[in-house]
Design an enzyme around this catalytic site. Structure first.
Site, PDB file in Angstrom:
ATOM      1  N   LYS A 282       0.842  -1.192   0.000  1.00  0.00           N
ATOM      2  CA  LYS A 282       0.000   0.000   0.000  1.00  0.00           C
ATOM      3  C   LYS A 282       0.882   1.249   0.000  1.00  0.00           C
ATOM      4  CE  LYS A 282      -4.596  -0.971   1.614  1.00  0.00           C
ATOM      5  NZ  LYS A 282      -5.705  -0.489   2.448  1.00  0.00           N
ATOM      6  N   GLU A 367     -18.574  -8.841  10.037  1.00  0.00           N
ATOM      7  CA  GLU A 367     -19.629  -8.210  10.844  1.00  0.00           C
ATOM      8  C   GLU A 367     -20.561  -9.229  11.483  1.00  0.00           C
ATOM      9  OE1 GLU A 367     -18.249  -5.340   7.676  1.00  0.00           O
ATOM     10  OE2 GLU A 367     -18.935  -7.432   7.673  1.00  0.00           O
ATOM     11  N   ARG A 395     -25.054  -5.927   7.362  1.00  0.00           N
ATOM     12  CA  ARG A 395     -24.495  -7.209   6.954  1.00  0.00           C
ATOM     13  C   ARG A 395     -24.669  -8.277   8.034  1.00  0.00           C
ATOM     14  NH1 ARG A 395     -18.848  -6.619   4.052  1.00  0.00           N
ATOM     15  NH2 ARG A 395     -19.886  -7.970   2.569  1.00  0.00           N
TER      16      ARG A 395
END
Length: 622
Positions: A282, A367, A395
């Site tokens: 990243k 989640e 979710r």
């Protein structure tokens, strides 16, 4: 005449142009693309670290595959700026995440190259498998590729799709973009497994031995180097992914565009499910982002030559209010445990992790697991606080009902990003939590109007022996000073904030303040309802008795929302009054500046006043 800093990039209007380039030109293109990306995002703000990390992979995918005929599905989609730039949207990058401009995520309506709309994680493999299966059923020779990050691979849905794909006999390619980070630092056993694959002790030893043997023969040494690249997929002979029925290849360097092209061209001709493990970094190519990818995950505007600067102290955000409350309440009550599904920074839990590491749980992008994990903790007498965005709690709806609500367990849900979120758009807007929570027995829903009330209602929620959700928006509120004490407000009770005539505005949440603004010229009563559930029916009936009409106001969906709760209560009491419901309409609201979006929905002070005057035929001064 000014020099053109992107001479090669500017010749690419579509991937077809890219495929006309010579392979040796791809490195130059990647360099220009990364530079353009950095310049562009620094002017608009947006996701940066993740996009800098996918430059070479994006170039290679569009070079090898015949997009858009071949389908590329980007998981989450916050790493698709290079993809947008190469697919005819370069000139529109200045409008990124602005009203009427480019979305920060893939959208099918925006481009034929966006094969699938994404913004939440871990959906790519399922979608790409569906596309691959459709191609097979229709007799089409079409490739389907899912690009998924190592963070998104922690979610159960990714493995459900892998399990299905492994026995599907479809030509599906899953590319694991392994950058050792999602938004927060990576967690869990899968991350450790990938780290073990990357450590490659067997591979490293073999590489060292071959170099020693062939050191005197340069041509053979070069051959060994090439074999080394292709051998990376066979050093760990039986991987987890092969157990799922995939042919595993990797890991390979995701910033070596030549290697990527070679490997993808080979995989392109293979049949059945393929899994390519690509290692990227990243922030690649921008040292400041490489050093701190979290800070540069989603920065605002900045000078690339200088980097991000610490801004002067501003108003306290609701997220900060929550983070401070969490630490203070944890110090006061050792039963408190904090849970986040991979959103430590976004949910304001950094200080909590530092102060209470043994009571902090980052469960990864999971989640559903987060909610049931909290339920298990609550069963044993602990007091879980699940810090989760409103849009992400959707979710885990089944777990919310079956594992928490039916058992009436004392879990506090701190719902950040309730209401409109601005630049991230419809996929991240917390428009539905009042509606989807209000219909569940045992769960209560608090709607604080400002920063101090947020802290107080969190205290109220924590004191209950049942599940409670406290919803609050992104960013700052009215600027109300926050008390340092842990004082709770009365459960299920609102208050009258302004006494007027004829019309009463019932405000749920932070729209209380524009309601007070509108009420000045209307001489309307304003009620801070505080709770969407339980509704303060006593206060409602008191207000109804002295007013001709009611207005309900919420930064949430009108359908099934807090205004609907008021109508239901009036119907149950056999009372008829004209009621104007103001809130978010039955449409998905696009990205843009939050204040502008609220104004467009008539949810600022002038808009509220105008709607009330129109609905109840009130003239100026009446």
């Amino acid at each position: 005449m000014m020099n053109n800093p992107y001479p090669l990039l500017q010749t690419i209007q579509a991937p077809a142009d890219l495929r006309h380039l010579q392979r040796e030109q791809l490195d130059t293109l990647a360099t220009e693309l990364r530079a353009f990306l950095l310049e562009s995002v620094s002017k608009t703000g947006g996701h940066l670290s993740s996009n800098l990390g996918t430059v070479e992979l994006t170039v290679a995918l569009h070079y090898v595959f015949n997009t858009p005929y071949d389908r590329v599905v980007w998981d989450v989609g916050h790493q698709t700026y290079p993809h947008k730039i190469l697919t005819g949207r370069r000139e529109r990058m200045a409008t990124l995440r602005q009203l009427g401009g480019l979305s920060g995520f893939p959208q099918r309506a925006e481009s034929e190259y966006d094969a699938f709309g994404t913004a939440h994680s871990s959906t790519s493999i399922s979608a790409a498998l569906g596309m691959a299966m459709a191609s097979r059923l229709k007799g089409e020779d079409r490739h389907a590729i899912a690009v998924i990050g190592d963070g998104a691979m922690t979610a159960g849905m990714a493995f459900e799709a892998m399990n299905n794909a492994g026995v599907s006999d479809c030509n599906l390619l899953v590319i694991l973009n392994d950058n050792d980070m999602s938004i927060s630092p990576p967690v869990g056993a899968l991350n450790r497994y990938l780290a073990k694959l990357l450590s490659g002790q067997f591979y490293a030893a073999a590489k060292s031995a071959s170099k020693n043997v062939l050191r005197g023969a340069p041509p053979l040494l070069e051959l060994a180097r090439r074999i080394e690249e292709s051998a990376k997929g066979i050093v760990s002979r039986v991987t987890l992914f092969e157990k799922f029925g995939f042919n595993y290849v990797g890991p390979i360097d995701g910033h070596d565009v030549q290697t990527l092209v070679s490997v993808l061209e080979n995989i392109k001709h293979l049949k059945g499910p393929q899994f390519l493990h690509v290692v990227t970094k990243k922030g690649q190519g921008y040292k400041l982002a490489e050093a701190d990818p979290v800070a540069y995950h989603g920065p605002g505007k900045f000078d690339p030559a200088v980097g991000l600067q610490t801004s002067a102290a501003s108003k306290t955000t609701f997220t900060q209010v929550f983070g401070d409350w969490l630490c203070d309440m944890a110090a006061a009550d050792d039963r408190l445990v904090g849970i986040t599904p991979a959103m430590r920074e976004g949910s304001g839990m950094v200080a909590f992790e530092q102060r209470f590491p043994h009571r902090y749980f980052d469960v990864g992008i999971a989640e559903q697991h987060a909610v049931t994990f909290a339920a298990g903790l609550a069963c044993e007498g602990l007091k879980p606080v699940v810090a989760i965005y409103s849009t992400f709690l959707q979710r885990a709806y089944d777990q919310l009902i079956h594992d928490v609500a039916i058992q009436n367990l004392p879990v506090v849900f701190a719902l950040d990003r309730a209401g409109l979120v601005g630049a991230d758009g419809a996929t991240h807007a917390g428009a539905y939590d009042i509606s989807y929570l209000r219909c569940i027995p045992n769960i209560s829903v608090a709607c604080p109007a400002d920063e101090n009330e947020c802290r107080q209602l969190l205290c109220t929620a924590f004191a209950q022996n049942a599940p409670v959700a406290v919803r609050y928006p992104r960013g700052v509120g009215a600027g109300v000073a926050v008390n340092s004490t842990l004082d709770a407000l009365p459960f299920g009770k609102g208050e009258i904030r302004r006494t007027g005539q004829r019309v009463a505005i019932l405000a749920f949440g932070t729209l209380l303040y524009p309601a007070l603004e509108a009420a000045q010229s209307l001489d309307a009563t304003v009620v801070n309802m505080r709770w969407a559930k339980p509704l303060d029916v006593d206060l409602l009936l008191q207000v109804v008795a002295s007013h001709e009409a009611l207005v309900t106001l919420e930064e949430g969906a009108i359908m099934g929302g807090a205004g609907s709760a008021v109508l239901e209560a009036l119907a149950a009491a056999g009372i008829t009054r004209p009621v104007l419901q103001l809130g978010l309409p039955d449409v998905f609201i696009e990205h843009g500046d939050p204040a502008r979006l609220l104004a467009l929905q008539g949810l600022d002070g002038p808009g509220i006043e105008a709607a009330i005057r129109t609905r109840f035929a009130l003239t100026q001064g009446s």
